[in-house]
Design an enzyme around this catalytic site. Sequence first.
Site, short mmCIF file in Angstrom:
data_model
loop_
_atom_site.label_atom_id
_atom_site.label_comp_id
_atom_site.label_asym_id
_atom_site.label_seq_id
_atom_site.Cartn_x
_atom_site.Cartn_y
_atom_site.Cartn_z
N ARG A 53 0.83 -1.20 0.00
CA ARG A 53 0.00 0.00 0.00
C ARG A 53 0.87 1.25 0.00
O ARG A 53 0.59 2.23 -0.70
CB ARG A 53 -0.93 0.00 1.22
N GLY A 84 -5.21 -3.55 0.54
CA GLY A 84 -4.24 -4.59 0.23
C GLY A 84 -4.88 -5.96 0.12
O GLY A 84 -5.84 -6.27 0.80
N LYS A 162 -10.16 5.63 4.42
CA LYS A 162 -8.95 4.96 4.91
C LYS A 162 -8.63 5.58 6.25
O LYS A 162 -8.55 6.81 6.37
CB LYS A 162 -7.79 5.18 3.95
N SER A 230 -11.48 1.01 4.83
CA SER A 230 -10.19 0.33 4.91
C SER A 230 -9.34 1.04 5.94
O SER A 230 -9.57 2.21 6.27
CB SER A 230 -9.49 0.32 3.55
N SER A 231 -8.31 0.35 6.42
CA SER A 231 -7.42 0.97 7.39
C SER A 231 -6.00 0.51 7.16
O SER A 231 -5.75 -0.52 6.52
CB SER A 231 -7.87 0.64 8.82
N ALA A 350 -15.86 -6.03 7.12
CA ALA A 350 -17.06 -5.26 6.77
C ALA A 350 -18.08 -5.15 7.89
O ALA A 350 -19.27 -4.93 7.61
CB ALA A 350 -17.72 -5.86 5.52
N GLN A 353 -20.84 -2.57 7.77
CA GLN A 353 -20.86 -2.16 6.36
C GLN A 353 -21.71 -3.17 5.60
O GLN A 353 -21.22 -4.15 5.06
CB GLN A 353 -19.44 -2.11 5.79
N GLY A 354 -23.02 -2.91 5.58
CA GLY A 354 -23.94 -3.90 5.04
C GLY A 354 -24.32 -4.91 6.11
O GLY A 354 -23.79 -4.91 7.23
N PRO A 355 -25.25 -5.81 5.77
CA PRO A 355 -25.72 -6.80 6.75
C PRO A 355 -24.64 -7.79 7.12
O PRO A 355 -23.70 -8.04 6.35
CB PRO A 355 -26.88 -7.47 6.02
N GLY A 358 -22.59 -10.20 4.84
CA GLY A 358 -22.64 -9.66 3.48
C GLY A 358 -21.74 -8.46 3.38
O GLY A 358 -20.63 -8.45 3.89
#
Length: 369
Positions: A53, A84, A162, A230-231, A350, A353-355, A358
Site C-alpha cells: 500500500r 491490500g 482509509k 479500509s485501514s 465489513a 458495512q452492510g448486513p 454480506g
Amino acid sequence: MVDPVEVRKVPIEDVRDASGLARLIDEGVVDADRVLAVIGKTEGNGGVNDYTRIIADRAFRDVLVEKGTRGPEEVAQIPLVWSGGTDGVLSPHATILAAADPARVPRTDEPRISVGVAMSEQILPEDIGRPAMIEKVADGVREAMTTAGISDPTDVHYVQTKTPLLTQETIGAAHARGNDVVTDDTLKSMDISNSTTALGIGTALAEIEMPRPEQIHRDLSLYSSVASCSSGVELDRAQIVVVGNVRGIGGRYRIGHAVMRDALDGDGVWEAIRGAGLSLPNRPHPSDLGERLVNVFVKCEADPTGRVRGRRNIMLDDSDVHWHRQIKACVGGVVASVTGDPAVFVSVAAVHQGPAGGGTVAAIVDLGD
C-alpha cells in the site's frame, strides 16, 4: 456548481506501477492537477504489515507531482485509498476520480457523479473503536458532502475511507499519555477501525442514530449501506471520499449502490449496477454490460454464524489461512463472475458495512454521451 467527474480504471502490473495514471495524464484524459482521489487494490497480504500500500501510494503520488504543478505537500493531501490483498482471481488495479472541464463533457440534467473529499481531524489510537472516532469521521463525511455539492444524504451512494489502525508504536504512545486502547491485537484493530468508521458514515448520513459505546463492533443490526472502510499504518486521520449523484453538472458517469446479503449474493451486485442507471435483462450476463461498467466496489465479511445459506464452513476456525483472505477470494470470484473482469475492488472487514455476513456494493457506469 461543482465540476463533473471523469472516472477511469487502470491496471497495476507490478507493485510500483503507476504507468496507467501517467498514460491517462499524457493522453489528456485527466489533468494531474484535477485528480480528486484514487481508490485501488494492491497485491500484498492485506494485513498490518502490508507495505505494498505504501509503495503504490508513493508511486502514484510521484506521478501527480511530476506531471502536475502541485508540490509534494499539496499532493500528500489527496486521498489515495489502497486496499491490500488480491486473493484468488482479484487483480491489482486503481480507479482514478478526477474533476473534468465542464466545457468538454456531455451536458445533461440527469444525475451524474460528483465527488467530495475530506480529511478528518486527527484520530488518536485511543479514539479507535470509541465514540470519538465516530464523531470525527461523521464530521469529515459532512464536509466531503458539502464539497461534492450534495445536500440530501440519499444522493450519496458510496463513501470510501482509509483510517489508522493500531500498531505497537501507537499503542505505546497512547499508554505513555496515560490512555488505554480498545485492543492490543493489531490485526483485530483493523476490523475495529473499519467498523467504527462505518458507524461514523452511517451517523453522518442519518442511516442510524449515534451508537452507544457498547454497540461498536458488537451490534450487527447497525450498518451503513454505502460505507466501504479500509485501514492501514500509513496515516493518522480518516481520508474520506464521498461519491454521489448530482443533477445538472453533466458528464457520462453515474453511481448506484445495493448490498450483498451474503457471500454468494451476485444479485446484489447486479442490483447496484441497475441502480447506477444501466438497463439490464431479468437474467443478466456479463456480456450485457458491454463497456459500460467502470468498476464495482464491494465489502465482505465472513458470516459470524459460520454458515452460508445453511451450509457450514470453517473460515473462522481455520488456523492456517486467516478468514480475511478466504472470504476475499470467495467474494472476489463471485463479483468477477458478474462483471466478467477480475479487476474489481473487493475489501474485507465489513462489520457495520452492510448486513452481517454480506457487505456493501457500489457500481459506477459509463452512460455515454
